[in-house]
Design a protein around this motif. Sequence first.
Motif, PDB file in Angstrom:
ATOM      1  N   LEU A  80       3.922   6.268  -9.338  1.00  0.00           N
ATOM      2  CA  LEU A  80       4.100   4.824  -9.351  1.00  0.00           C
ATOM      3  C   LEU A  80       4.702   4.388 -10.678  1.00  0.00           C
ATOM      4  N   TYR A  81       5.824   3.662 -10.610  1.00  0.00           N
ATOM      5  CA  TYR A  81       6.541   3.207 -11.786  1.00  0.00           C
ATOM      6  C   TYR A  81       6.656   1.676 -11.717  1.00  0.00           C
ATOM      7  N   LEU A  82       6.050   0.994 -12.681  1.00  0.00           N
ATOM      8  CA  LEU A  82       6.031  -0.469 -12.713  1.00  0.00           C
ATOM      9  C   LEU A  82       6.709  -0.965 -13.973  1.00  0.00           C
ATOM     10  N   TYR A  83       7.722  -1.819 -13.805  1.00  0.00           N
ATOM     11  CA  TYR A  83       8.446  -2.356 -14.944  1.00  0.00           C
ATOM     12  C   TYR A  83       8.640  -3.863 -14.773  1.00  0.00           C
ATOM     13  N   ASP A  84       8.535  -4.596 -15.869  1.00  0.00           N
ATOM     14  CA  ASP A  84       9.009  -5.982 -15.950  1.00  0.00           C
ATOM     15  C   ASP A  84       8.438  -6.879 -14.843  1.00  0.00           C
TER      16      ASP A  84
ATOM     17  N   VAL B 261      -5.798  11.792 -12.600  1.00  0.00           N
ATOM     18  CA  VAL B 261      -4.454  11.321 -12.930  1.00  0.00           C
ATOM     19  C   VAL B 261      -3.797  12.314 -13.869  1.00  0.00           C
ATOM     20  N   ASN B 262      -2.599  12.747 -13.520  1.00  0.00           N
ATOM     21  CA  ASN B 262      -1.892  13.721 -14.349  1.00  0.00           C
ATOM     22  C   ASN B 262      -1.270  13.051 -15.571  1.00  0.00           C
ATOM     23  N   TYR B 263      -0.582  11.935 -15.364  1.00  0.00           N
ATOM     24  CA  TYR B 263       0.142  11.276 -16.461  1.00  0.00           C
ATOM     25  C   TYR B 263       0.054   9.776 -16.291  1.00  0.00           C
ATOM     26  N   LEU B 264      -0.379   9.076 -17.335  1.00  0.00           N
ATOM     27  CA  LEU B 264      -0.490   7.626 -17.304  1.00  0.00           C
ATOM     28  C   LEU B 264       0.070   7.070 -18.611  1.00  0.00           C
ATOM     29  N   HIS B 265       1.022   6.159 -18.486  1.00  0.00           N
ATOM     30  CA  HIS B 265       1.617   5.517 -19.667  1.00  0.00           C
ATOM     31  C   HIS B 265       1.515   4.007 -19.476  1.00  0.00           C
ATOM     32  N   PHE B 266       0.727   3.350 -20.328  1.00  0.00           N
ATOM     33  CA  PHE B 266       0.483   1.908 -20.273  1.00  0.00           C
ATOM     34  C   PHE B 266       1.005   1.330 -21.577  1.00  0.00           C
ATOM     35  N   ASP B 267       2.188   0.709 -21.525  1.00  0.00           N
ATOM     36  CA  ASP B 267       2.896   0.382 -22.763  1.00  0.00           C
ATOM     37  C   ASP B 267       3.505  -1.014 -22.693  1.00  0.00           C
TER      38      ASP B 267
ATOM     39  N   ARG C 151       4.902  -0.689 -17.678  1.00  0.00           N
ATOM     40  CA  ARG C 151       5.561  -1.048 -18.937  1.00  0.00           C
ATOM     41  C   ARG C 151       6.172  -2.437 -18.832  1.00  0.00           C
ATOM     42  N   ASN C 152       5.990  -3.230 -19.887  1.00  0.00           N
ATOM     43  CA  ASN C 152       6.555  -4.574 -19.963  1.00  0.00           C
ATOM     44  C   ASN C 152       6.143  -5.427 -18.762  1.00  0.00           C
ATOM     45  N   CYS C 153       4.845  -5.451 -18.511  1.00  0.00           N
ATOM     46  CA  CYS C 153       4.292  -6.262 -17.429  1.00  0.00           C
ATOM     47  C   CYS C 153       3.251  -7.229 -17.986  1.00  0.00           C
ATOM     48  N   THR C 154       3.001  -8.296 -17.239  1.00  0.00           N
ATOM     49  CA  THR C 154       1.973  -9.270 -17.584  1.00  0.00           C
ATOM     50  C   THR C 154       0.950  -9.324 -16.455  1.00  0.00           C
ATOM     51  N   ASN C 155      -0.337  -9.284 -16.832  1.00  0.00           N
ATOM     52  CA  ASN C 155      -1.426  -9.362 -15.863  1.00  0.00           C
ATOM     53  C   ASN C 155      -2.372 -10.461 -16.330  1.00  0.00           C
ATOM     54  N   TYR C 156      -2.666 -11.429 -15.472  1.00  0.00           N
ATOM     55  CA  TYR C 156      -3.452 -12.558 -15.945  1.00  0.00           C
ATOM     56  C   TYR C 156      -4.321 -13.159 -14.836  1.00  0.00           C
TER      57      TYR C 156
ATOM     58  N   GLN D  43       0.827  -1.194   0.000  1.00  0.00           N
ATOM     59  CA  GLN D  43       0.000   0.000   0.000  1.00  0.00           C
ATOM     60  C   GLN D  43       0.865   1.248   0.000  1.00  0.00           C
ATOM     61  N   MET D  44       0.505   2.187  -0.868  1.00  0.00           N
ATOM     62  CA  MET D  44       1.210   3.464  -0.969  1.00  0.00           C
ATOM     63  C   MET D  44       0.471   4.473  -0.101  1.00  0.00           C
ATOM     64  N   ARG D  45       1.089   4.945   0.964  1.00  0.00           N
ATOM     65  CA  ARG D  45       0.410   5.791   1.933  1.00  0.00           C
ATOM     66  C   ARG D  45       1.079   7.141   2.151  1.00  0.00           C
ATOM     67  N   ALA D  46       2.090   7.471   1.362  1.00  0.00           N
ATOM     68  CA  ALA D  46       2.799   8.738   1.538  1.00  0.00           C
ATOM     69  C   ALA D  46       2.337   9.759   0.509  1.00  0.00           C
ATOM     70  N   THR D  47       1.869  10.894   0.951  1.00  0.00           N
ATOM     71  CA  THR D  47       1.507  11.970   0.031  1.00  0.00           C
ATOM     72  C   THR D  47       2.745  12.400  -0.750  1.00  0.00           C
ATOM     73  N   GLY D  48       2.631  12.361  -2.070  1.00  0.00           N
ATOM     74  CA  GLY D  48       3.771  12.718  -2.911  1.00  0.00           C
ATOM     75  C   GLY D  48       4.837  11.649  -2.983  1.00  0.00           C
ATOM     76  N   GLY D  49       4.554  10.450  -2.496  1.00  0.00           N
ATOM     77  CA  GLY D  49       5.559   9.393  -2.464  1.00  0.00           C
ATOM     78  C   GLY D  49       5.889   8.850  -3.846  1.00  0.00           C
ATOM     79  N   ARG D  50       7.111   8.330  -3.961  1.00  0.00           N
ATOM     80  CA  ARG D  50       7.600   7.714  -5.195  1.00  0.00           C
ATOM     81  C   ARG D  50       7.743   6.210  -4.964  1.00  0.00           C
ATOM     82  N   TYR D  51       7.082   5.423  -5.826  1.00  0.00           N
ATOM     83  CA  TYR D  51       7.069   3.979  -5.655  1.00  0.00           C
ATOM     84  C   TYR D  51       7.524   3.322  -6.957  1.00  0.00           C
ATOM     85  N   THR D  52       8.577   2.519  -6.857  1.00  0.00           N
ATOM     86  CA  THR D  52       9.146   1.851  -8.020  1.00  0.00           C
ATOM     87  C   THR D  52       9.123   0.346  -7.800  1.00  0.00           C
TER      88      THR D  52
END
Length: 537
Positions: free
Chosen positions: A179-183, A236-242, A217-222, A147-156
């Motif tokens: 929030l940045y999700l990779y691989d 949402v200010n910026y969303l990139h789903f690639d 980016r470069n994730c699998t959801n199933y 869970q992301m609970r920090a205002t302005g927090g960065r989560y990778t």
Amino acid sequence: MIMKKIYLLLSILFVMAYAVNVQAQTVRIVKVDGWDPASGTDPETLNNVLYDAIDNDSTARKENPNVIFELNRGQYYPQGKTIQNYGYHLHIRAAGGSGPLPVMTPGKRPDGTYGAGYIQAYSDLTLENIEINGFRPDNAVLNRPVQMRATGGRYTVKGCYFYGDRGASIVANADSVKLYLYDSKFGPSGHRKTYGGNGRAIDLRPAALFVDTLIMRNCTNYNVSDRVIRNMGSKVNYLHFDHNTIINNVGRHGALQLGDVRYAKVTNNIFANAISTGHTDFFTEEQTQPEKHFSVITLDTTYAGQTIIVRNNNIFFDQVIQDVWAKYDTVSAPYEITQTVKNAIGEANVANAWFAEPLVFKTFCNPISEFVDAFYSNPSASEYPENWCVGGEGGYFPDEVDASYGTTATSFTAADGGFPLGDLNYYPEQKTAWLNWLTTSVYGLSNLSTEVSIYPNPSNDNVKFIINTEKADKVTVSFFDITGKMINQITNRNLHSGLNEINWNGENSSGQKVKNGIYLYRVTFSDGIHTGRLVRF
């Protein structure tokens, strides 16, 4: 003379203080031993070992908070107590090398019950190559492990596996998060053998009034019960789903819910049976877009200054799923994109938004047609056939899943740059070439380990430069008017490994707002240059 001596002394003290500070900021590696299945010992003897290691490091963090907790590959980390990081960046990663990922598994709390989740991040969080397994020994599963609970927090989150969860793998419970999700892989979650609305990769809860950045980016959801991204009110200010691969989801409330987003790119993805239950009048309470018909990609609203890009997506439903829908008068095929999305991207771009090409994946569970058929045959039943894809009962664990497909498929060269659609981690050579293409053809960088993104563009507000580098570096961003005259320059000497932000508020070097129009920018590294243009309006 006295003033010169005082100045010299102060200079020496400053250099000494700087040297001490630099030394203090050297990265510390805290190795944490977990439970080795080959040891024959009771895993409960190592219950909360990660929690304890983080807690015991509190004194050292006061001197140097730059710490990474490193877990051993192939070992298990039973976790009953919930980790909460207040005031420091929590960084957990797997040890280097090959082999199975370290696994966080449910452990017991002091009262003998099982905890609800693993991490409540009240400051920045980085997870690298960790398996988040929510299956409990009592046959239940965890609920919202991270869970992301920090205002302005960065989560990778990079290279992680999530599966066996009751609600959502990652939950935003704070404002202005990044929030940045990779691989990563997000596997079975939500309601197993029953029909319910939980089961998401990303859940933006009501507390997340504003989401600054969400990149997946470069994730699998199933085989989840609900959506990849749930957004029922957050701006949402910026969303990139690639380059993501979505397969065999129940899709109780849809698939990809963009919600109220200012800038969104949905590109180069595969959606295979992403809403296996099709369109139905059941359970539309969370369909927040104007069109209540179930759709794979939805958008709540359009407005001036908004940018929505939807391009190169393969959206298909296997014939066996379509045959089940055809049996019932109340079920029909979901739309690929809503009319709201079509309005946002423009009629001329609809043809490039998606196409349908059935694919056969190398190592994957079959479509959940038996589950869908059984549900519509008897919606009030207490249990249905399997809808998850987990080891045992003919399923696969995340590290066994392989969503590669035939190289002769149109999808194999249909992405930007002629690369395969979907998660590129199943094609290591193509992924390497894709990263090279990004940096040389798209970003214009000679340093292949560095990426630059800019958003929003066009903009009438602040512009953010997102710089992703694998090594610390100095960077200078220069701004020019259309004639080539430099109007401002920003230098940052404190880049760290990972994602960095540099903001420009639209002012020149004198602090005055620039006029509307086209401007050029140049991002200069020690070993590369990225150039482009932006529009102020």
